[in-house]
Write a protein that holds these residues in place. Structure first.
Motif, PDB file in Angstrom:
ATOM      1  N   SER A 177      20.116 -50.537 -35.870  1.00 43.31           N
ATOM      2  CA  SER A 177      20.017 -51.710 -36.736  1.00 43.31           C
ATOM      3  C   SER A 177      20.945 -51.579 -37.930  1.00 43.31           C
ATOM      4  O   SER A 177      20.654 -52.050 -39.009  1.00 43.31           O
ATOM      5  CB  SER A 177      18.581 -51.921 -37.199  1.00 43.31           C
ATOM      6  OG  SER A 177      18.185 -50.846 -38.011  1.00 43.31           O
TER       7      SER A 177
ATOM      8  N   GLN B 290      21.903 -54.303 -40.320  1.00 43.21           N
ATOM      9  CA  GLN B 290      21.014 -54.789 -41.365  1.00 43.21           C
ATOM     10  C   GLN B 290      21.032 -53.894 -42.587  1.00 43.21           C
ATOM     11  O   GLN B 290      20.212 -54.029 -43.477  1.00 43.21           O
ATOM     12  CB  GLN B 290      19.596 -54.896 -40.815  1.00 43.21           C
ATOM     13  CG  GLN B 290      19.539 -56.020 -39.781  1.00 43.21           C
ATOM     14  CD  GLN B 290      18.202 -56.091 -39.090  1.00 43.21           C
ATOM     15  OE1 GLN B 290      17.553 -55.078 -38.926  1.00 43.21           O
ATOM     16  NE2 GLN B 290      17.801 -57.275 -38.706  1.00 43.21           N
TER      17      GLN B 290
ATOM     18  N   THR C   3      15.604 -57.575 -43.047  1.00 43.20           N
ATOM     19  CA  THR C   3      14.850 -57.748 -41.826  1.00 43.20           C
ATOM     20  C   THR C   3      13.697 -58.697 -42.079  1.00 43.20           C
ATOM     21  O   THR C   3      12.898 -58.936 -41.208  1.00 43.20           O
ATOM     22  CB  THR C   3      14.284 -56.426 -41.300  1.00 43.20           C
ATOM     23  OG1 THR C   3      13.655 -55.766 -42.382  1.00 43.20           O
ATOM     24  CG2 THR C   3      15.352 -55.560 -40.709  1.00 43.20           C
TER      25      THR C   3
ATOM     26  N   ASP D  61       7.937 -55.572 -40.808  1.00 45.59           N
ATOM     27  CA  ASP D  61       8.597 -54.617 -39.947  1.00 45.59           C
ATOM     28  C   ASP D  61       7.718 -53.388 -39.813  1.00 45.59           C
ATOM     29  O   ASP D  61       7.637 -52.567 -40.705  1.00 45.59           O
ATOM     30  CB  ASP D  61       9.953 -54.244 -40.571  1.00 45.59           C
ATOM     31  CG  ASP D  61      10.733 -53.319 -39.664  1.00 45.59           C
ATOM     32  OD1 ASP D  61      11.922 -53.142 -39.898  1.00 45.59           O
ATOM     33  OD2 ASP D  61      10.121 -52.768 -38.729  1.00 45.59           O
TER      34      ASP D  61
ATOM     35  N   GLN E 150       8.488 -63.319 -40.329  1.00 43.10           N
ATOM     36  CA  GLN E 150       7.231 -63.613 -39.645  1.00 43.10           C
ATOM     37  C   GLN E 150       6.189 -64.269 -40.567  1.00 43.10           C
ATOM     38  O   GLN E 150       5.559 -65.262 -40.208  1.00 43.10           O
ATOM     39  CB  GLN E 150       6.654 -62.316 -39.068  1.00 43.10           C
ATOM     40  CG  GLN E 150       5.424 -62.569 -38.224  1.00 43.10           C
ATOM     41  CD  GLN E 150       4.868 -61.296 -37.615  1.00 43.10           C
ATOM     42  OE1 GLN E 150       5.199 -60.176 -38.038  1.00 43.10           O
ATOM     43  NE2 GLN E 150       4.033 -61.445 -36.635  1.00 43.10           N
TER      44      GLN E 150
ATOM     45  N   ARG F  71      12.624 -69.521 -38.255  1.00 46.65           N
ATOM     46  CA  ARG F  71      12.744 -68.081 -38.081  1.00 46.65           C
ATOM     47  C   ARG F  71      13.603 -67.701 -36.869  1.00 46.65           C
ATOM     48  O   ARG F  71      13.296 -68.100 -35.743  1.00 46.65           O
ATOM     49  CB  ARG F  71      11.353 -67.486 -37.875  1.00 46.65           C
ATOM     50  CG  ARG F  71      11.380 -65.992 -37.746  1.00 46.65           C
ATOM     51  CD  ARG F  71      10.060 -65.448 -37.249  1.00 46.65           C
ATOM     52  NE  ARG F  71      10.093 -63.998 -37.232  1.00 46.65           N
ATOM     53  CZ  ARG F  71       9.252 -63.257 -36.553  1.00 46.65           C
ATOM     54  NH1 ARG F  71       8.291 -63.824 -35.845  1.00 46.65           N
ATOM     55  NH2 ARG F  71       9.351 -61.958 -36.589  1.00 46.65           N
TER      56      ARG F  71
ATOM     57  N   PRO G 185      14.661 -65.295 -33.867  1.00 48.32           N
ATOM     58  CA  PRO G 185      13.849 -64.356 -33.087  1.00 48.32           C
ATOM     59  C   PRO G 185      14.077 -62.903 -33.518  1.00 48.32           C
ATOM     60  O   PRO G 185      15.204 -62.527 -33.847  1.00 48.32           O
ATOM     61  CB  PRO G 185      14.313 -64.591 -31.641  1.00 48.32           C
ATOM     62  CG  PRO G 185      15.529 -65.446 -31.712  1.00 48.32           C
ATOM     63  CD  PRO G 185      15.582 -66.094 -33.052  1.00 48.32           C
ATOM     64  N   GLN G 186      13.028 -62.137 -33.508  1.00 47.36           N
ATOM     65  CA  GLN G 186      13.074 -60.712 -33.912  1.00 47.36           C
ATOM     66  C   GLN G 186      13.719 -60.517 -35.284  1.00 47.36           C
ATOM     67  O   GLN G 186      14.303 -59.471 -35.563  1.00 47.36           O
ATOM     68  CB  GLN G 186      13.854 -59.857 -32.895  1.00 47.36           C
ATOM     69  CG  GLN G 186      13.074 -59.480 -31.658  1.00 47.36           C
ATOM     70  CD  GLN G 186      13.253 -60.518 -30.571  1.00 47.36           C
ATOM     71  OE1 GLN G 186      14.384 -60.940 -30.311  1.00 47.36           O
ATOM     72  NE2 GLN G 186      12.177 -60.947 -29.950  1.00 47.36           N
ATOM     73  N   ASN G 187      13.655 -61.530 -36.106  1.00 46.36           N
ATOM     74  CA  ASN G 187      14.238 -61.438 -37.454  1.00 46.36           C
ATOM     75  C   ASN G 187      15.728 -61.111 -37.451  1.00 46.36           C
ATOM     76  O   ASN G 187      16.247 -60.565 -38.414  1.00 46.36           O
ATOM     77  CB  ASN G 187      13.519 -60.379 -38.301  1.00 46.36           C
ATOM     78  CG  ASN G 187      12.106 -60.805 -38.638  1.00 46.36           C
ATOM     79  OD1 ASN G 187      11.757 -61.969 -38.473  1.00 46.36           O
ATOM     80  ND2 ASN G 187      11.314 -59.884 -39.125  1.00 46.36           N
ATOM     81  N   ARG G 188      16.411 -61.443 -36.374  1.00 50.19           N
ATOM     82  CA  ARG G 188      17.859 -61.215 -36.383  1.00 50.19           C
ATOM     83  C   ARG G 188      18.494 -62.161 -37.398  1.00 50.19           C
ATOM     84  O   ARG G 188      17.881 -63.130 -37.833  1.00 50.19           O
ATOM     85  CB  ARG G 188      18.451 -61.427 -34.987  1.00 50.19           C
ATOM     86  CG  ARG G 188      18.375 -62.855 -34.486  1.00 50.19           C
ATOM     87  CD  ARG G 188      19.429 -63.123 -33.422  1.00 50.19           C
ATOM     88  NE  ARG G 188      19.193 -64.368 -32.699  1.00 50.19           N
ATOM     89  CZ  ARG G 188      19.434 -65.583 -33.180  1.00 50.19           C
ATOM     90  NH1 ARG G 188      19.853 -65.729 -34.422  1.00 50.19           N
ATOM     91  NH2 ARG G 188      19.208 -66.654 -32.447  1.00 50.19           N
TER      92      ARG G 188
END
Ligand code: URA
Ligand code: SF4
Length: 276
Positions: free
Chosen positions: A28, A31, A37, A41, A140, A180, A182-185
């Motif tokens: 990651s 990031q 993120t 997490d 999220q 949002r 996906p997966q906080n990308r």
């Protein structure tokens, strides 16, 4: 990814910092610098309560330090961008209030991010706010609640704002994308292109005195630049006639407390511009 990593190391060097990675997960590295993120997490270890190099201003347990003490001077000019004019987006320019923009955002299906959202997050705050903070996009917690910056990054943002005597409720908080990823990308260029007109309309309605761009995505989205966060810090950019200061994303500070000190400097520059 190698590119991102190189950029990260370059930013560290520019900051004169040692390379320090806190809670940094393999794979990651994109990031690492300036981007978040966006909370929630589960792999992220809690940050140390006080990091040796972090400023007291952003760590103080016993009330914030006086932001005026040792505040850096207001730096020189950076990038200037012209916001889109009303005629460039007639549909949105007809939306006369922030609430009207929010209503359209909540029903928006202009990009694929609408598929995964629980709630769109149009933004919130004092419609008369003088300071507007722009983040990246909902995480999220934000997706669950429909409110910006309500997770751990949000708590830190609240502290940062308090440290410069701007209670969150007196500011306005916006994001580059309203749904949002996906997966906080990080949001993709097409998603940003689809969503950013809402942000421009919100800024036109708010007419803030100062804009604080938190993280690379916000800075790049507003200033239309590919420069790194390290290159963008330490200058006062212009969004139309509104001064714009770039700083780290609060989620990046959670991973790397060494960035708190530079952030404390950045927000004190923004604070002085509020008074200017
Ligand atoms: N991170 C962001 O960039 N925006 C939010 O609203 C929350 C976390
Ligand atoms: Fe619409 Fe923005 Fe949500 Fe995409 S992210 S669906 S453009 S509100």
């Amino acid at each position: 990814m190698a590119d991102e990593w190189a950029r990260y190391l370059r930013q560290q060097a520019e900051l004169g910092g040692r390379e320090v990675i806190v809670g940094h997960r393999a794979g990651s590295s994109d990031q690492a610098a300036g981007r978040g993120t966006r909370d929630a997490d589960p792999v992220e270890p809690a940050p140390p309560a006080t990091a040796p190099t972090a400023s007291r201003g952003l760590n103080a347990e016993s009330g914030p330090a006086d932001w005026r003490k040792g505040a850096p001077p207001i730096p020189g000019p950076g990038i200037s961008v012209e916001p889109p004019t009303a005629s460039m987006d007639e549909e949105l320019s007809e939306l006369a209030t922030l609430e009207a923009v929010a209503a359209v955002v909540r029903g928006c299906r202009k990009c694929p991010l609408c598929e995964g959202r629980t709630h769109a997050v149009p933004g919130e705050g004092d419609p008369g706010a003088r300071l507007v903070i722009v983040g990246e996009g909902p995480g999220q917690n934000e997706d669950q609640t429909g409110r910006p910056f309500v997770g751990r990054a949000g708590e830190l943002l609240d502290k940062i704002l308090l440290s410069i005597e701007v209670p969150r409720a007196s500011a306005y908080i916006l994001n580059i994308v309203k749904c949002r990823p996906p997966q906080n990308r990080a949001p993709l260029p097409d998603e940003i292109a689809a969503c950013v007109p809402y942000l421009h309309r919100q800024l036109a309605l708010l007419r803030p005195k100062v804009i604080l761009a938190a993280g690379t995505t916000a800075a790049a989205g507003l200033l239309r630049t590919r420069k790194s966060l390290g290159q963008l810090r330490g200058q006062v950019h212009r969004y139309g006639d509104v001064p714009l200061v770039v700083t780290y994303h609060p989620a990046a500070l959670l991973r790397n407390p060494n960035w708190k000190k530079p952030t404390w400097d950045d927000v004190r520059i923004a604070r002085q511009l509020l008074d200017a």
